[in-house]
Every structure is written in C-alpha cells, then in structure tokens.
Motif scaffolding. Structure first.
Motif, PDB file in Angstrom:
ATOM      1  N   HIS A  39       6.397  -3.271  -6.648  1.00 10.79           N
ATOM      2  CA  HIS A  39       7.044  -2.389  -5.670  1.00 10.79           C
ATOM      3  C   HIS A  39       8.547  -2.511  -5.711  1.00 10.79           C
ATOM      4  CE1 HIS A  39       3.272  -1.207  -3.762  1.00 10.79           C
ATOM      5  NE2 HIS A  39       2.873  -2.382  -4.228  1.00 10.79           N
ATOM      6  N   LEU A  68      -1.228  -1.946  -6.842  1.00 14.40           N
ATOM      7  CA  LEU A  68      -1.268  -2.596  -5.538  1.00 14.40           C
ATOM      8  C   LEU A  68      -2.026  -3.900  -5.749  1.00 14.40           C
ATOM      9  CD1 LEU A  68      -2.394   0.628  -3.651  1.00 14.40           C
ATOM     10  CD2 LEU A  68      -0.128  -0.379  -3.478  1.00 14.40           C
ATOM     11  N   TYR A 410       4.483  -5.221   0.423  1.00 15.03           N
ATOM     12  CA  TYR A 410       4.948  -4.157  -0.473  1.00 15.03           C
ATOM     13  C   TYR A 410       6.227  -3.511   0.053  1.00 15.03           C
ATOM     14  CZ  TYR A 410      -0.019  -4.146  -1.935  1.00 15.03           C
ATOM     15  OH  TYR A 410      -1.263  -4.477  -2.375  1.00 15.03           O
TER      16      TYR A 410
END
Lengths: 681, 517
Positions: A39, A68, A410
């Motif tokens: 991220h 992710l 994130y």
C-alpha cells in the motif's frame, strides 16, 4: 453534476506489464525509485509520477503488487478519514476501494459526521487488478520485478544537511546498479522479517514470498547508522467458506446505499444488491482452554517484541481478558472467493491446534483451514529519525513509508506512501519538500506523531489522536487537501482540482444563500412546520443557524425556499454537516492559526544543540539533539521541553535569520562593489 | 485526551506545570448563559500587577477587547470612552450585584498605545487582600475576561511588537522564573486537600473521556459493553453536581496557605529547631542534643518586617533505619521542593578547619539539600537560598574570619550568615538578610498569591463545569461534539492539575476494554 463512470481496468494491459519491464530494465537512471509494492509503495510510486518524476517501482513479485496481505477490508473509524484524504490528494486506494468493494458501510453512523468511518469489505483480486492497472497506465512510471540487494551510497551534497547520501539501488543476482535522486523504502514486514507458526520460525515477511535480502537491513543499520526496533504482528487462518455453518452466526448486512470512498465517484462498482454480508460470532470458553493449553507450543507469543494492542492475537486477548466472550467477524474475501477471513482470530499456534481452536466456535465447528494463521516479527526504523517529509534526516535521498516506520494498517501505509512519494519526487526535481500540519489533516497527525514522538508499538490511527477532529472530517477532506494538493504540492490532476473548485464554490454560494435567509423565529416555525424550535425570542435567525437544529434538514429548507436553495440539493448532506460544525470549527480556527504560525517557523536542521550559545539545560539540549524537530511547533511538543528553552530557541532562530539577511546583504554589496570596480578599471 | 490542543510556543512557554491547553476559559461561560455560540473573538485577560506584601495600593490590569466592557460595567463610566491615559477617581463595582467594592483610580489605555498594544484598563485600588480578591472576582465575571497566565501580558506586548529583541532575551529567564514560582505553588496546593479533590476529578473525567472515545473509536468493531455511555452520563452528572456545590460554597475549599514559604533544612543536629525558636522567640519546637529530634514538620506563622511568612522546621536529612524518621525526611524534602526560600543550616563544628575544604564541604552540603531539579550547574539561586552556619561560638575567631573571607571569594555561593542560636551572636544581621530576601520575594507577584490563584481556579472550574454541559447537550445528537465537551472539561481542569495526553486516554481504553481490531 460531475459524474465519473469507473472504466474497467484493462486486464490485457496488465498482462503486458511483465513484458514491459524488460524494455525498461535497460534504463539505469530514474528520479525516484520505490522499493516495495504494497500500500505504501504503490501510492508512493503513483504520487511521485504524478508530481512529475520518472519513477521506478521495484517489487519482488509483480503479481503481488497491490495485494491485501491481511484483512480484506479498507477504511473504518479513523482509517476511513485517511482513505478520504489520500483520495483527496489523488491517491489510489479510495478509487481502488470503490472498484473492489463488495460490502460498504459507514461506521459510527449514529455518532456524528466528524467520526463517521467509511469502510468496505474488498474483493482481493479486484483490488489488486485495479492497483496494477492504475500503475500501468500512470505516465512516467515503470514497474520492475526484482529483489533489492543494497543501496548505492555516495558523497554527500555539501549544500544539504545529512551525513550520507543514497543515490540508487543494486539488484540481487543481476548486480546492475540503477541510480536515482531519491529512493523510497516501503518494505513492510520484510526488513529482517521472521515468520512464526507454533514452534517453528523461518525468515520472511509474508507467507509464500521470499525473504528480503539481508543486505538492505545491514545497510540501514550498519552503514547508515539508523536506530531500528522490532515489532510483531499476525494474521488469522483463512477458512473454507463451504465448511462454515453460517446459520449459526449473526448476519451483518451492508448499507443499502453504498457510499464511495472517492470524491470522484458517485457510486461504487458493486451494485447495492450485489453486496455480500459479513457474519458475527463469538469465542467460547473452549477457545480459551485451547489457547491456554497450547501456550508452551507458541513461540511467537513468548517473544517480547511489541505487538499491536488493538489488533491482538486471540492468544493475547484471552491471556489479558480471561473469562470473556470475544467478537469474531467472518468476512468475505471476494465475490467468487471460496474463503472466509475470521477477523479477531489472528493466531500463531501450531496448525493442528489452530484447527482445534476454531472448531470451538459454533459456526466453525466443522470448519476447514485453507491457510493457517501465522505471526511476523520485523524490524522498523525508529521514525523520529525522519523529517516531516518522511525523509531520513541523516541521509540525503532516502525516504521511508509504511510499516518500516512502525505503523500498522493499509490506510496508514498508503497515507505515508503518498506523502513520501510526493516529497521524494519534489526533492529529485529540486523543489522544496512539503509538510502537512496536524491541524489540517489526519495524514499530518499521523506523520507528526511518528516523527516527533516515535512509536513503542505498531501505530494505528484513531480519531481521538486528532485534536481538531471536528474540523478534520471525512466529508471535507477535498476542501482541506485537494486545492492545496494541486496549487502547492503538485500531486493532484487538473480534472480533480476543477471538481474540488466547483464543490468549494457551490458550497460557499449555498452557505451565502442560507446566510441571507434571515427570519424571526415565528416565521421560521411557519416556514418549517416540522421543526421543534424552542427559541422564543424575537431575534432574527439565519438559514445557517436554523440548519443546525437537530430536526431540520437541508431538504426541508430547500422545499420551503426552493428559489434560492433547490439548486444546491446536490450538497444537502455536506451543508447540513457544515452548519452543525461551523460554530465549533470557528472556535478551533484561532488555535489552529497560532499553531500553523509556529509550524511555519522552521528550525535549521544543522543546529548544533549541544553547543548552542544560549542558556539551556543539558537535558533539553539532548532531547533537541536526538529528535531534531523541524519546526518550532514540533519543538514545543517534545517531552521535557521547557518554556524558557522555547523562548531562547525562538530568539536564536530570529536572530539567525537576521544575521543571514545581513550576510546576504553584505555579500550582495560586496559583489556590486566588485562589479563597479571591474567596470571602472 | 489529545496530545492536546497544543497552546503553541507561548502556551507551552507559559505552562510548564499546568501545560494544559486549549480553549480560553470564557468561551463556555457564554454557552452556559444559553447563547449557543455567540462568542467573543479574542480573549481578554486580567491580573494583579503589583506585588503581594502589605501595600497601600494594588494595581489590577486588564487587557483585550473586553477591557472596555469591564471599564463600563465596573466603574459606570458613561458610554463614550473616557479620556485616554488619565486618572479618574471612581467607585469600583461588581458588574452583576453593583455592590461597591472599593473607590480608586481608573486608567483607560486604548490600543494600540498601551503596554500590550490592546485596549487596556488599570485599576489602582486599596491593597488589602479582601479588596483585591473582590476586584479580581468581579473582573472574572465580565464576559470575555479570564485570569492571565504567567507572562501573558508580556507575551501580548511581544506579539504586538512592543518589545524589542534585547527585551526578549531577558524574557526566557523571566518566564523560567515565573513558571518555577508557579510550579512551587502548584506543588503546595496539590499536596493539600484541594489538590486531592482536583486530582480525583481529573481522574474521573479522564475515565469519562476514555469511555466516550472507546465508544467512538472501537464500538463498531468490538464488544464495548452496552451502557458504557449511560455510565458516562451518570459520572458526568455526579461530577457536575459536585463541582456545582464546590463552586457555590467557597468555604468548602481549603484555604490556600498564604505568605512566603520559608523552610529550614539541613543535616541532623545542626540547630534547625533552635533557629526556628530563635526566630519566633518562643519554644515552638522541641530542641535537644539528640540527632533526629524533629521528625515531622513544625510550622509557625511569622511576620518578618511586615511580610507574612510561614516558617517550617523539618527533620534533619539523613539516611535512617527508623520508619518514622524516614517519613519525616521524605516530608522535609517535599517541603524544600515547595519552598519559596530555604534556610540551609549547617553546624560550624562539622566544618573542616581548612577554609577551602570548608567551602567545598558546604557546597556539597547545599547540593544534598536541594531537590534534584533545582541543582544548579554553577551558581546557587541566591534569591531562594540562605546558608546559615550555626554554633559560630564554637569556632575560634581567626578561623571564622578566614571562612567568611573564603566564602565571599568563592563565586556561586548563596548569602551566608554566621550565627549562634545559643549566644544570639549574628542573629541580628541574619534577620536583616532574611528580611531583605522576604521583601524581594514579596515583590515577586507570583510567590504566594492565593487571591489570584483562587480566581484562576474558579475560572477554570467554571469553564470545566460548563463544558460538561456541552456533553449533555450533544450526547444524543452528535457524539463527536459531546466528546469535545468532555475533552474541554478535562483541558480546563488540566490547567490546574497538569496536562492529560492522548496516550493516557488510550491507556485507559486498553485497560478497561478488551479491544481487538
């Protein structure tokens, strides 16, 4: 009305990504190199390219760019504010969330718009695809697959502070050096990362990926002399959806009208009815028993690296709060994924015991584990060694963002990545670096907390960290940041800027229209019969005053005064929020202005605090020397600072500035005299 | 609470101890009057500008936009402003009850031609504590007025460009001295009954805020027990009721001890209690040749040259296995920390006969008595320290002269007095030195200024009380704004008890709740 349909990310173009890198690998010189494709890295690379820098993103595996790694969700309370701000600065994650979201909800809906937390469950595949295709279509940005072996160091630039200088990277295997003016490290948990499951430990930052090179870690610690600390985190096992009896859990539906993260989107890709629910269940005494029986088999939990207090493993929850039920959310991993993500069950015990544990939870009594949970321990660089531009103070050209700075999440990573990208590019393009104040944004709060206070455990954003919370709302991030982002920072596209200008002008116009509606309270009561107004005095109230009332909406006012208000219906919600918060924000404004004034007084980075010829205690000198605050404002927030020291510092800075001006004037006069003399001769 | 609304450099500069922050007191005074948000733009401040000893005339100064209001409603000066910088003889009245408080001179200094550059007003009133208190409280009830923080008039003057750089140079030291004086005074108050009460309130408010913040930041994801907010409602209600009672009944509050705090300290058996008895001319303390006779603090109120002094005798400082004595020593050290003036007593008989060695010995002795944070790098604070060498009758004349000469030669020594409590030799000279020290301290408007402190406490408590009303007003409408109320309440109280940071609130959250992600 501004309208943007999200175009489908060109998948085929993504496929060409890999081939593209080959043609660019020949290039040996960039403005900015970003190491890491998480991220922080993706936002950093995109932001640097937007600012105008030739940028290279290096990632171990192109396939995992935009992955992710942990939870399949974005936003939340405090974190949602960060996503809105990253979006306002034209970052990626807001739009990616709108593209990949499969379950949208505004958390804290009942608690006041300042603390609303936009959040979405994401489809992992869609999120990654969006990020990858965005990067691919970003001009000036090249993506390269490779592992960074070490940083290239060279002579420092004597005109800038710093005792080292980074001028590029060397890749493993190939050994080709690639040079750049700025390098951003966003290596996440990979810096000396170790993975833990049960009693086994192996090097790495994420399961399934190769560990990063030890050379990088060595360079940071030994050659650049940076202080590092160690933190830990963990992730839960992933569970096969078919093996879960969801009828035993409480269903948790999404909002019926998904609210997009991005200021540019009016709707999300996922249609309201296509959204997937989440499920809520709880731990049982059986879970506690399994944890306690297996503690001796769990070496992650026995280590003393600091883990996050707010995202603890099930082990530490049970140990710290025995005898309680703990929530477990069962979250979808994607529209077509056959996995569920059990949030709240991060664990590091041996896989067979993990299975025993989850089966103590009613809906999971026959569940099967797809991938076991594991723990990660990793090095972070103490962030007090960074400037508010996220540059390493002692090292020219080196920027850090994300978990390497001791944060978790994130959104925290994305926010830092964007800001490091902006500054790395500006510095490479010989523009001054820029800082965001904690009075104007959560990003500013995040960075200020990191660089001036440091971290002792993984840092996560909370709304309670922002002292100007009522001014820093998710609804007004565009007004706070987009305009500045275009006019002063250079990271916002003209398209987004124009939209923000339109929004600002319309809001101002609408507020002016409300302000000119000035009626006595009986007249207001007549105009808005549904309103309960206790005001009995015959004073005049403006539309802005009345809109503050709890049971008054802009819609009501618009239908009562359609000629002046109905054309502003697009901003009904924002106007209502503005009206409610305006008095409080006005109160804060003075305070904010004072702080900003102090933050604008920058302290030279090369002051030798230990010998500064002013009266200051040794203790204060040491604090200043260690942290090297970049502004007077930051200095006042340091632990152990005394008022007298601040005054002396202020005085020193002022006289130094005067001296500087005087010397410049003298030099100029000198030059002019020389010129005259030369001309005369 | 947050790293909290940093007050910025001057705020930080001015509050070392109560480094709180935040909103100026009067903002919420207006909310409690039912006007939601019609608030004054800039804060106005007032303070007693003259010293605190007995004096014929006291000067109270106010600065800021509300000065004109204060002038109008306290002196009945008619609507048109009075001639600037001219003495007017007026009755000074309470703005609400209209009761006459005093008759004195009033000066009007319209900005920018004033010390602070703002509109200012000065009241020259009679110097009695009752009159001063009444006028300060009256000013506090003028909308938009609040008690000034230490150094705040100077700060405004600085910001208005009324001070030049050379004057600023001295300012750092001035602020340091002021905050030091406040620190000592706060320490004194905080160890009393009043201090415990405020600490208790702070503690409870912290918990209220932590629970509201936990509900805001975590309840969506976590098991925050139902009824957390209901509990906060009850806590806030209770606190409000207690504060209201406290504000209404002023006698409830412990009277702040007034006067210059003089503490006698030193090694055992140096003659500290004899010195106390000598000074108050009666056997207030038990004197015996046995080391460690005094174990608790012996306090006596004295009048030295017209200045009120609270003299305390303390236990001799030494390591002791005796629990009671150890407690006495702890209290003695605490008292030294709170003192305006410390009399360090040493026994002449303990001194090495060589004058140079004796000086070094005394230097070491001074260091062992002073609290660590006041340890000087080079020079002992001459205005806050007197070295008393007792039992001078035991020294031969020549050694006495040699020692006296040496101590005057060595720089960085506080004033030294050689006396004998036994023969009363040197006592007269000592009293002269003591008198001049006390006089200097009384000229310092910050030492022992209970009236101003009381007015300030009142204003902060009032503000705290009103801010809690904001919690209740917004409790069901907007929790962010309700939390803001608790935060402001805590900030106001923090100005008395010390700042509360965000991390502290998070600590309570994590301790009280089982928070996961």
């Amino acid at each position: 009305m501004f309208f943007r349909l999200i175009s489908s990310p060109p998948l085929q173009r993504f496929l060409s990504l890999v081939s593209r890198r080959a043609s660019h690998a020949a290039r040996q010189q960039y403005d900015v190199i970003v190491v890491g494709g998480g991220h922080a890295g993706t936002e950093a690379a995109a932001a640097a390219a937007r600012v105008g820098a030739e940028t290279l993103l290096v990632s171990q595996k192109i396939q995992t760019i935009g992955a992710l790694s942990c939870n399949p969700s974005l936003g939340g309370v405090g974190k949602g504010q960060l996503v809105r701000e990253v979006d306002a600065l034209d970052g990626l994650c807001g739009r990616a969330g709108d593209w990949a979201g499969i379950h949208f909800s505004i958390l804290n809906r009942s608690k006041g718009p300042a603390v609303w937390g936009p959040r979405a469950q994401l489809d992992r595949q869609r999120y990654r695809t969006f990020i990858q295709s965005e990067l691919l279509s970003t001009p000036r940005l090249t993506v390269l697959e490779g592992s960074v072996e070490e940083l290239l160091l060279s002579e420092t630039n004597p005109e800038e502070p710093g005792s080292h200088r980074v001028t590029g990277i060397r890749l493993a295997n190939e050994g080709t050096p690639i040079s750049a003016s700025s390098v951003i490290l966003t290596t996440g948990t990979f810096l000396s990362g170790s993975l833990f499951v049960g009693q086994s430990e192996s090097p790495g930052g994420r399961i399934g990926d190769a560990p990063s090179s030890a050379g990088l870690s060595h360079t940071l610690r030994e050659r650049l002399g940076l202080r590092v600390g160690r933190l830990r985190t963990g992730t839960p096992p992933r569970i096969l959806k078919d093996s879960v009896d969801l009828s035993l859990a409480h269903i948790h539906p999404p909002d019926s009208h998904p609210t997009p993260f991005s200021f540019l989107n009016t709707h999300t890709r996922c249609k309201p009815e296509e959204q997937l629910p989440c499920y809520l269940t709880h731990t049982t005494p059986g879970v506690e028993r399994v944890v306690k029986e297996s503690l001796h088999l769990n070496c992650h939990i026995q280590q003393d690296a600091k883990g996050p207090r707010y995202c603890p493993s099930i082990e530490s929850r049970v140990v710290r709060f025995p005898g309680r039920q703990h929530q477990v959310w069962l979250e979808p991993e994607g529209l077509t994924s056959d996995l569920l993500y059990p949030q709240g069950l991060s664990m590091t015990m041996p896989p067979d015991i993990q299975l025993r544990l989850i089966r103590e939870i009613p809906p999971l009594h026959r569940a099967e584990i797809h991938t076991p949970g594991y723990g990660v321990q990793y090095d972070f660089v103490c962030p007090t060694q960074l400037s508010p531009a996220l540059q390493v103070k002692s090292t020219q050209g080196l920027f850090l963002a994300g978990q390497i700075n001791g944060t978790t999440g994130y959104e925290e990573a994305a926010a830092q990545g964007l800001w490091a990208g902006v500054n790395a590019a500006r510095s490479a393009l010989s523009m001054p670096t820029v800082a965001l104040s904690r009075t104007e944004s959560y990003i500013g709060v995040l960075i200020d907390d990191l660089v001036s206070r440091g971290v002792t455990e993984p840092y996560r954003m909370f709304t309670s960290r922002a002292e100007y919370r009522t001014s820093l709302r998710p609804d007004n991030a565009d007004l706070r940041l987009t305009l500045k982002g275009f006019e002063e920072v250079g990271c916002v596209s003209p398209l987004r800027y124009q939209e923000a200008v339109r929004v600002r002008d319309s809001l101002q116009e609408a507020q002016a229209a409300l302000q000119t509606l000035s009626l006595s309270s009986p007249k207001w009561r007549k105009a808005l019969p549904d309103m309960r107004m206790s005001e009995t005095k015959n004073t005049l109230l403006t539309g802005m005053d009345v809109l503050q009332y709890n049971d008054v909406t802009f819609e009501m006012m618009s239908s009562a005064f359609p000629e002046s208000l109905s054309r502003h219906m697009e901003f009904a919600q924002r106007l209502k929020i503005e009206a409610v918060y305006k008095p409080h924000c006005d109160l804060q404004k003075k305070e904010i202005e004072r702080i900003q004034k102090e933050e604008n007084m920058s302290l030279p980075q090369d002051i030798d605090y230990l010998t500064l010829p002013v009266s200051m205690s040794q203790e204060v000198r040491e604090v200043l020397d260690r942290v090297r605050p970049s502004t007077l404002g930051a200095a006042t927030r340091l632990e152990g600072m005394t008022p007298a020291a601040i005054v002396h510092l202020l005085n020193y800075v002022r006289t130094a500035a005067q001296r500087e001006r005087r010397t410049q004037r003298h030099q100029k006069e000198e030059r002019e005299r020389e010129m005259c003399a030369r001309e005369a001769s | 609470m947050l790293p909290s609304i940093y007050r910025g450099i001057w705020g930080a500069a001015v509050h070392t101890l109560r480094t709180s922050t935040g909103t100026p007191p009067c903002r919420f005074l207006s909310t409690c009057e039912g006007v939601p948000f019609g608030l004054a733009d800039a804060e106005s401040i007032f303070a007693l500008s003259s010293g605190h000893g007995r004096c014929g005339v006291a000067v109270v100064r106010a600065s800021g936009p509300a000065s004109a209001t204060a002038l109008r409603c306290m002196t009945g000066v008619s609507r048109s402003p009075p001639p600037p910088r001219t003495a007017l003889l007026r009755s000074i009245r309470d703005p609400i009850s209209k009761e006459v408080l005093d008759r004195g001179l009033v000066f009007w200094f319209p900005g920018p031609h004033s010390f602070t550059g703002e509109d200012s007003v000065e009241f020259h009133i009679h110097g009695g504590p009752a009159v001063i208190t009444a006028v300060l409280q009256a000013l506090g009830s003028v909308p938009g007025m609040r008690p000034a923080e230490a150094g705040e008039f100077t700060r405004r003057a600085f910001q208005a460009g009324k001070l030049d750089l050379t004057e600023v140079e001295g300012l750092g030291d001035l602020i340091h001295a002021e905050t030091e004086a406040q620190r000592r005074q706060a320490l004194r108050q905080m160890s009393g009954e009043l201090g415990h009460l405020y600490q208790d309130w702070t503690h409870r408010l912290k918990r209220c805020l932590a629970h509201v913040e936990a509900f805001i930041d975590f309840s969506e994801d976590e098991l925050i027990e139902d009824g957390v907010l209901n509990q906060v409602d009850r806590w806030v209600c209770d606190l409000q009721a207690e504060m209201e009672r406290h504000l209404k009944d002023e006698r409830r509050g412990e009277r702040l001890r007034s006067g210059v705090q003089v503490v006698i300290a030193g090694a055992t058996n140096a003659g500290k209690s004899s010195l106390l008895n000598t000074l108050c001319q009666r056997p207030a303390a038990i004197v015996s040749p046995i080391a460690g006779t005094t174990r608790d603090i012996v306090e006596t109120a004295l009048d030295i040259g017209g200045f009120p002094v609270l003299l305390s005798d303390t236990a001799g400082l030494r390591e002791s296995p005796d629990l009671v004595e150890r407690e006495g020593v702890r209290r003695a050290r605490e008292r030294v920390e709170q003192a305006d003036l410390t009399l360090v007593v040493a026994d002449c008989a303990d001194l090495p006969s060589d004058a140079q060695q004796a000086a070094a010995f005394l230097q070491e002795h001074l260091r062992s008595v002073l609290p660590p944070q006041e340890q000087p790098e080079t020079v002992f604070p001459a205005d806050r320290l007197l070295l008393v060498l007792n039992k001078m009758d035991l020294l031969p004349e020549e050694q006495r002269l040699e020692l006296d000469g040496e101590l005057r030669r060595v720089s960085g020594f506080p004033p030294v007095c050689l006396i004998s409590c036994h023969t009363k030799e040197g006592v007269h000279d000592f009293l002269t030195v003591l008198h001049s020290s006390v006089k200097t301290l009384c000229g310092d408007p910050l030492s022992g200024a209970p009236t101003l402190t009381q007015a300030r406490h009142r204003a902060h408590l009032q503000q705290c009380f009103s801010a809690m009303a904001q919690y209740q007003r917004y409790r069901d409408l907007d929790l962010a704004l309700a939390a803001e109320g608790v935060r402001l309440a805590l900030t106001s109280l923090g100005r008395i008890t010390g700042r509360v940071g965000a991390e502290e609130i998070l600590d309570i959250i994590f301790k009280d709740f089982c928070i996961g992600k």
